[in-house]
Design a protein around this motif. Structure first.
Motif, PDB file in Angstrom:
ATOM      1  N   MET A  14      16.115 -28.968   7.110  1.00 23.11           N
ATOM      2  CA  MET A  14      15.963 -27.867   8.055  1.00 23.11           C
ATOM      3  C   MET A  14      16.730 -28.135   9.354  1.00 23.11           C
ATOM      4  O   MET A  14      17.164 -27.206  10.028  1.00 23.11           O
ATOM      5  N   ARG A  15      16.931 -29.426   9.672  1.00 23.65           N
ATOM      6  CA  ARG A  15      17.610 -29.754  10.919  1.00 23.65           C
ATOM      7  C   ARG A  15      19.039 -29.234  10.942  1.00 23.65           C
ATOM      8  O   ARG A  15      19.578 -28.936  11.997  1.00 23.65           O
ATOM      9  N   ARG A  16      19.655 -29.086   9.767  1.00 25.59           N
ATOM     10  CA  ARG A  16      21.033 -28.602   9.727  1.00 25.59           C
ATOM     11  C   ARG A  16      21.128 -27.155  10.201  1.00 25.59           C
ATOM     12  O   ARG A  16      22.223 -26.662  10.502  1.00 25.59           O
ATOM     13  N   PHE A  17      19.998 -26.450  10.249  1.00 24.73           N
ATOM     14  CA  PHE A  17      20.005 -25.074  10.718  1.00 24.73           C
ATOM     15  C   PHE A  17      19.611 -24.953  12.191  1.00 24.73           C
ATOM     16  O   PHE A  17      19.501 -23.844  12.709  1.00 24.73           O
ATOM     17  N   TYR A  18      19.416 -26.079  12.868  1.00 23.77           N
ATOM     18  CA  TYR A  18      19.043 -26.022  14.289  1.00 23.77           C
ATOM     19  C   TYR A  18      20.082 -25.296  15.143  1.00 23.77           C
ATOM     20  O   TYR A  18      19.726 -24.582  16.076  1.00 23.77           O
ATOM     21  N   PRO A  19      21.400 -25.461  14.872  1.00 21.82           N
ATOM     22  CA  PRO A  19      22.374 -24.683  15.650  1.00 21.82           C
ATOM     23  C   PRO A  19      22.173 -23.172  15.499  1.00 21.82           C
ATOM     24  O   PRO A  19      22.420 -22.412  16.436  1.00 21.82           O
ATOM     25  N   VAL A  20      21.705 -22.761  14.318  1.00 16.10           N
ATOM     26  CA  VAL A  20      21.406 -21.338  14.113  1.00 16.10           C
ATOM     27  C   VAL A  20      20.242 -20.910  15.001  1.00 16.10           C
ATOM     28  O   VAL A  20      20.292 -19.861  15.662  1.00 16.10           O
ATOM     29  N   PHE A  21      19.189 -21.742  15.035  1.00 16.04           N
ATOM     30  CA  PHE A  21      18.032 -21.412  15.861  1.00 16.04           C
ATOM     31  C   PHE A  21      18.395 -21.427  17.344  1.00 16.04           C
ATOM     32  O   PHE A  21      17.858 -20.631  18.125  1.00 16.04           O
ATOM     33  N   HIS A  22      19.303 -22.317  17.711  1.00 15.73           N
ATOM     34  CA  HIS A  22      19.743 -22.375  19.106  1.00 15.73           C
ATOM     35  C   HIS A  22      20.445 -21.065  19.484  1.00 15.73           C
ATOM     36  O   HIS A  22      20.160 -20.471  20.534  1.00 15.73           O
ATOM     37  N   THR A  23      21.332 -20.605  18.627  1.00 10.67           N
ATOM     38  CA  THR A  23      22.033 -19.350  18.893  1.00 10.67           C
ATOM     39  C   THR A  23      21.075 -18.172  18.829  1.00 10.67           C
ATOM     40  O   THR A  23      21.183 -17.224  19.617  1.00 10.67           O
ATOM     41  N   LEU A  24      20.121 -18.213  17.891  1.00  9.94           N
ATOM     42  CA  LEU A  24      19.127 -17.154  17.795  1.00  9.94           C
ATOM     43  C   LEU A  24      18.320 -17.055  19.092  1.00  9.94           C
ATOM     44  O   LEU A  24      18.007 -15.942  19.554  1.00  9.94           O
ATOM     45  N   GLY A  25      18.000 -18.194  19.679  1.00 10.07           N
ATOM     46  CA  GLY A  25      17.292 -18.180  20.954  1.00 10.07           C
ATOM     47  C   GLY A  25      18.081 -17.457  22.033  1.00 10.07           C
ATOM     48  O   GLY A  25      17.518 -16.687  22.820  1.00 10.07           O
ATOM     49  N   LEU A  26      19.389 -17.684  22.067  1.00  9.19           N
ATOM     50  CA  LEU A  26      20.230 -16.996  23.045  1.00  9.19           C
ATOM     51  C   LEU A  26      20.274 -15.487  22.781  1.00  9.19           C
ATOM     52  O   LEU A  26      20.254 -14.682  23.716  1.00  9.19           O
ATOM     53  N   ILE A  27      20.349 -15.116  21.511  1.00  6.29           N
ATOM     54  CA  ILE A  27      20.372 -13.686  21.168  1.00  6.29           C
ATOM     55  C   ILE A  27      19.058 -13.023  21.568  1.00  6.29           C
ATOM     56  O   ILE A  27      19.050 -11.901  22.104  1.00  6.29           O
ATOM     57  N   VAL A  28      17.938 -13.704  21.343  1.00  9.06           N
ATOM     58  CA  VAL A  28      16.639 -13.159  21.748  1.00  9.06           C
ATOM     59  C   VAL A  28      16.578 -13.013  23.272  1.00  9.06           C
ATOM     60  O   VAL A  28      16.065 -12.011  23.798  1.00  9.06           O
ATOM     61  N   LEU A  29      17.119 -14.003  23.986  1.00  7.16           N
ATOM     62  CA  LEU A  29      17.176 -13.897  25.452  1.00  7.16           C
ATOM     63  C   LEU A  29      17.992 -12.680  25.888  1.00  7.16           C
ATOM     64  O   LEU A  29      17.579 -11.921  26.774  1.00  7.16           O
ATOM     65  N   ILE A  30      19.149 -12.504  25.275  1.00  8.63           N
ATOM     66  CA  ILE A  30      20.001 -11.351  25.611  1.00  8.63           C
ATOM     67  C   ILE A  30      19.273 -10.048  25.288  1.00  8.63           C
ATOM     68  O   ILE A  30      19.307  -9.092  26.067  1.00  8.63           O
ATOM     69  N   PHE A  31      18.581 -10.028  24.136  1.00 10.34           N
ATOM     70  CA  PHE A  31      17.860  -8.815  23.749  1.00 10.34           C
ATOM     71  C   PHE A  31      16.735  -8.518  24.737  1.00 10.34           C
ATOM     72  O   PHE A  31      16.470  -7.350  25.059  1.00 10.34           O
ATOM     73  N   GLY A  32      16.083  -9.568  25.214  1.00 13.05           N
ATOM     74  CA  GLY A  32      15.040  -9.368  26.216  1.00 13.05           C
ATOM     75  C   GLY A  32      15.579  -8.716  27.473  1.00 13.05           C
ATOM     76  O   GLY A  32      14.917  -7.872  28.092  1.00 13.05           O
ATOM     77  N   LEU A  33      16.801  -9.080  27.841  1.00 15.70           N
ATOM     78  CA  LEU A  33      17.406  -8.487  29.037  1.00 15.70           C
ATOM     79  C   LEU A  33      17.718  -7.012  28.831  1.00 15.70           C
ATOM     80  O   LEU A  33      17.736  -6.239  29.798  1.00 15.70           O
ATOM     81  N   THR A  34      17.979  -6.585  27.587  1.00 11.95           N
ATOM     82  CA  THR A  34      18.251  -5.161  27.353  1.00 11.95           C
ATOM     83  C   THR A  34      17.016  -4.304  27.630  1.00 11.95           C
ATOM     84  O   THR A  34      17.151  -3.098  27.889  1.00 11.95           O
ATOM     85  N   MET A  35      15.831  -4.908  27.588  1.00 10.99           N
ATOM     86  CA  MET A  35      14.616  -4.150  27.886  1.00 10.99           C
ATOM     87  C   MET A  35      14.510  -3.777  29.358  1.00 10.99           C
ATOM     88  O   MET A  35      13.661  -2.964  29.740  1.00 10.99           O
TER      89      MET A  35
END
Length: 485
Positions: A1-22
């Motif tokens: 699962m650790r090999r997908f941590y970069p995906v989760f890191h980017t997903l966190g940024l996308i969620v942050l950006i989406f939060g700002l759209t609110m």
């Protein structure tokens, strides 16, 4: 699962950006004083907190994404973002369930336009704004927006962009840098949105209604601020504006980008999909008008043509607006307009379905096989714009078309097994998978998807996401082979 941590890191940024759209609906709520401000405050807080936590916990694993990572990130983004998008509905609307709130949010972000809400005319301004704003974000893709921003944070986006971009030919770029491509596409999208809003306002809509309907039209979504959709206005001028911009949104945005960048019409003349796209719509509109005349539904040919043209364009492009209840038409006409949403929109547009590009390739491949049957030794390659379509593309299109048909049949049988009438089940699957919105019978334009049970609603939500991600992107992540090292 650790090999997908970069995906989760980017997903966190996308969620942050989406939060700002609110912040956009929050500002609208504060301006209109509609009482929904606290719902957005809480939704923004939750979204930003979770996004920040995910980003911080995986910050040591920041790196460029591989193709496999791109598929996972796209799939996670389009399944998780509706959770956050549904928060304002859950926090403000007392009677909405989690299932219905997720469905409404998924329908918004996938630019489907199927709704479980009624009483839209009485909803707070900011709630209707958020619903249609989700269309605008999802129409071009939150992912494409993200790849224009994430490179500034040191994260490459090419694998991500390839996984999101619709159509069988994903390798070509419009500009040398993928971020510049995404920015260029969004620039065209924003320009068309502003022009559409101004045109609707000029045609007679109030300012806020014009903006919100422009969001829906450019995203080819279909959410309206009125229960009667565009039929509420009964304005031929408004219908013309909606049809014009829906037609533009159904064309490949790469073509628009190249035309505007070069201030030339040549890209439109070179777009091989365009003659088929416009031809299918024109023949369908005129043919259906002629077909309806003997049934006495309209006084004359031109009145019939007005309604058939609007609904042909609306359903074919997967916009989903309605000006009349077309389920009162003969069944052949109903099925025909629903059938159009399966293939009419161009590749690279904000429309749904298999796209005209794949339909053309399928047609040429069928003709090729007929020639081979008569002349087994003949060499008859499939050509597009003078070039030979590679066998790899042909195989991909054939495989996609097969899984597309299997998906429709499987989900229709699943809904039918849950005691949903077959016409309703079939049309709901077709409308959701093609991101078109209204279907037939109980989910037609005069009704909505609130009649479905929770199980049926989740099936339709799954169909929306499958359609938005063009099936393979999501199915790839669900295969065991994807998770093996």
């Amino acid at each position: 699962m650790r090999r997908f941590y970069p995906v989760f890191h980017t997903l966190g940024l996308i969620v942050l950006i989406f939060g700002l759209t609110m912040l956009a609906p929050l500002a609208v709520s504060a301006y209109a004083r509609d009482g929904a401000t606290s719902a957005y405050d809480d939704a923004i807080l939750v979204t930003l907190a979770i996004g920040l936590l995910l980003w911080v916990c995986t910050r040591r694993y920041r790196q460029d994404l591989r193709v496999r990572d791109g598929f996972l990130l796209v799939a996670l983004t389009w399944t998780i973002l509706p959770l956050f998008a549904s928060l304002p509905f859950l926090l403000y609307l007392p009677d909405i369930s989690f299932t219905d709130a997720y469905f409404e949010a998924a329908s918004g972000l996938s630019a489907t336009g199927a709704t479980v809400m009624s009483g839209l005319d009485a909803l707070p301004l900011s709630i209707n704004f958020w619903r249609t704003f989700l269309h605008w974000l999802g129409g071009m893709g939150v992912i494409v927006l993200a790849v224009a921003i994430l490179p500034l944070l040191g994260i490459g986006g090419r694998a991500l962009f390839k996984a999101e971009l619709p159509g069988p030919m994903k390798e070509s770029s419009l500009t040398p840098r993928i971020a510049e491509t995404a920015k260029g596409l969004w620039g065209v999208y924003l320009l068309f949105t502003v022009l559409c809003a101004l045109a609707l306002w000029w045609a007679g809509m109030e300012g806020w209604d014009a903006v919100m309907h422009a969001f829906s039209i450019l995203g080819l979504g279909g959410f309206s601020t009125r229960d009667a959709s565009l039929g509420y206005y009964n304005s031929f001028t408004i219908e013309l504006v909606a049809m014009g911009f829906a037609l533009l949104s159904g064309i490949n945005y790469a073509t628009h980008f190249l035309a505007l960048r070069g201030l030339s019409l040549k890209p439109y003349r070179r777009d091989f999909e365009l003659p088929f796209y416009l031809g299918v719509l024109a023949v369908s509109a005129v043919g259906l008008a002629l077909y309806l005349i003997p049934f006495g539904l309209y006084d004359n040919f031109f009145t019939a043509l007005r309604y058939t043209t609007f609904h042909v364009i609306s359903l074919a492009t997967s916009l989903g607006f309605a000006t009349t209840d077309y389920t009162l038409w003969p069944m052949f006409a109903q099925l025909w307009v629903l059938f159009l949403c399966s293939f009419a929109a161009c590749g690279g547009s904000t429309g749904g379905g298999i796209k005209m590009m794949r339909a053309i390739i399928l047609y040429k491949q069928v003709f090729r096989e007929l020639v081979r049957a008569m002349h087994p030794t003949a060499v008859h390659p499939v050509r597009i714009q003078g070039g030979i379509v590679p066998d790899s593309v042909l195989h991909a299109v054939l495989a996609f078309s097969f899984i597309y048909m299997v998906t429709i049949v499987s989900l229709t049988l699943l809904l039918s097994a849950s005691d949903l009438p077959i016409v309703t089940a079939f049309s709901a699957v077709v409308a959701c998978l093609n991101n078109a919105g209204p279907g037939l019978d109980a989910v037609g334009p005069a009704a909505n998807y609130a009649v479905l049970s929770d199980f049926q609603t989740w099936v339709c939500s799954f169909a929306m996401l499958l359609g938005r991600l063009e099936i393979f992107t999501l199915l790839v992540v669900l295969t065991p082979a994807f998770w093996r090292k």
